[in-house]
Write a protein that holds these residues in place. Sequence first.
Motif: not given
Length: 447
Positions: A362, A335-336, A330
Motif C-alpha cells: 500500500k 486491504g484498506s 500490507e
Amino acid sequence: LPEDIWNHIRSLVPLRGAARAACVSGAFLRSWRYHPNLTLTVQSLGYFDFTRKVDHILEKHSGVGVKKLDLEFIECYNANASNHLDSWLQIDYYDNYIFVLKYEFPCSVLSDGSGSSIRYLDLEGCAFRPAVQLGHLGCLARLHLHCVHITGDELECLLSNSLALERLELRDCHEIICLKIPYLLCHLSYLHVYGCNMLRAIENKAPNLRSICLRSLPAQLPPGQSLQLGESLQLKNIEMWCFNPVYYARAELPLVAPNLETLTVGSMLEMVNTPMAPSRFLHLKHLSIHLVGVNLSPEYDYFLLASFIDASPSLKTFILRAPLTLTKHESIIGGSSDLRQMPQHRHHNLQSFKITCFGSAKTLIELTCHVLENTSSLECVTLDTTTSEAFRCSDDNSTKCVPMPKDNNLEAQKALLAIEMYIKMKVPDAVKLDVVEPCRRCHAIEL
C-alpha cells in the motif's frame, strides 16, 4: 635513424615481442632494456628461479623512460625474498606504478626524494608503515591500497606528503578507524572506500573533493549518529552502500553536502523510516535508492520516501529498487483502499520516475500516486513488476526467462492488479506509463 629514435621505436614493442625479436635480431638484442612498462610476475616470468630473473632484468635495464613497474611477489615469497625486494625497490627510475604483494613495504625507498616522480602507486596485500621522515611524493596522482595494513594516522602521514593526489581508493584496509583527508589535498576529486570494517568516521577537509563512493561499510550509521564527511561543500556525487544510508542521506546529507547533484543509496539494512526533515537538496538532479536484498520490517513506509522528492526542487530522475520482501508488507489488494496524501508540493523538474520489483504494498502505491498527482513535468513512469533486470526469453541470446520465485510471481500479479485499480487513472495523458510484467509464457500463474 638516430639511436634515440630507434630506442623509442623499440620501446613501443610489447615486452614479450621485444624479447622474441632480441633472439633473432642483433639490432633488437638490447631493445628490451628501453622498454617503458615492466611486468614482472610469476605469470610472465614463471615460478622457477623467479628472483634471479628479476634481478637480471633490473640490473640490465637501462632505466631510460620507465613508466610502469608491475611487480607481483606472492607465489614465490619466502624468508630470503625480502632482501631481493628491498634491492629492487631501491632503483629510483620508476615514475609511474609499483605493485607489491604479500610484503612489508620499505618506506625508506620513498624518502630523500626517491619517490618524487611516482605518479601511480598501487599496493596490495602488504604492510605499509610510513613515518614522519617519508619523502614528498610530489607527482603522485593516484593511490590504490588493497588489503594493506596501514592505520589512519599512517595514511594521514602518507596523504600529507602527496599534495598532487587526485584519486584515492581504499579496499579492505581494516586497520583504519578514522580516515583523515587533509586540507592540503587541493587536487583530490575522487574517493572510493570499500570494506574497511573498522572505519568509524571520514573527516574530509579536501576543498575540491567532487565524488565519493562508499561500499560495504560496517553498521556505523544508526539513528543519531552520522558518518562525518567534514567540509564537503564541493561534493557533487555520492554513492553509499552501507547500513541505514536512506535515513542518513535524508537527515544529514543536505547539511553535509548541500551542492550534491547525484545521489545513489544502496541499503544493507534500514532500521527506521525516512525522516521528514526540513533540510533540502537544492541542486540534486539524479536520485537512486536500492533496497534489494534488504529484509525490511513489514512496517517500513515507502510513502515517506516522497520526502526526498519534496526536498529536491531540481530533481529530474528518481529510481527506486524495491526489495524482494514486499510480500511481507500490507497489500492494497484485499486491504484498506484509503490512500494517504502529503501537503502538496508541486514538482516542476522531475521527468522520469521508475520502480523496479514493484509490488502491491500500500505504501508503495501511495508513493507512486503522490508523484503522479504532484508532478507537472513528468514524461515517463516505469513500474517493473519482475524481480530481475536479467535476460528474458524475448532477448536474442536467451530461450527462457530467469526463474522467478512463486511468491514473487504472485506478488507481481497483485501489483498488476493494483496498477489497474489505483494508478492508471491518475496518469496524465502526456505521461508515458511503461508497465513491465512477468513473461506470460515462462511465468504463467493464476491468482
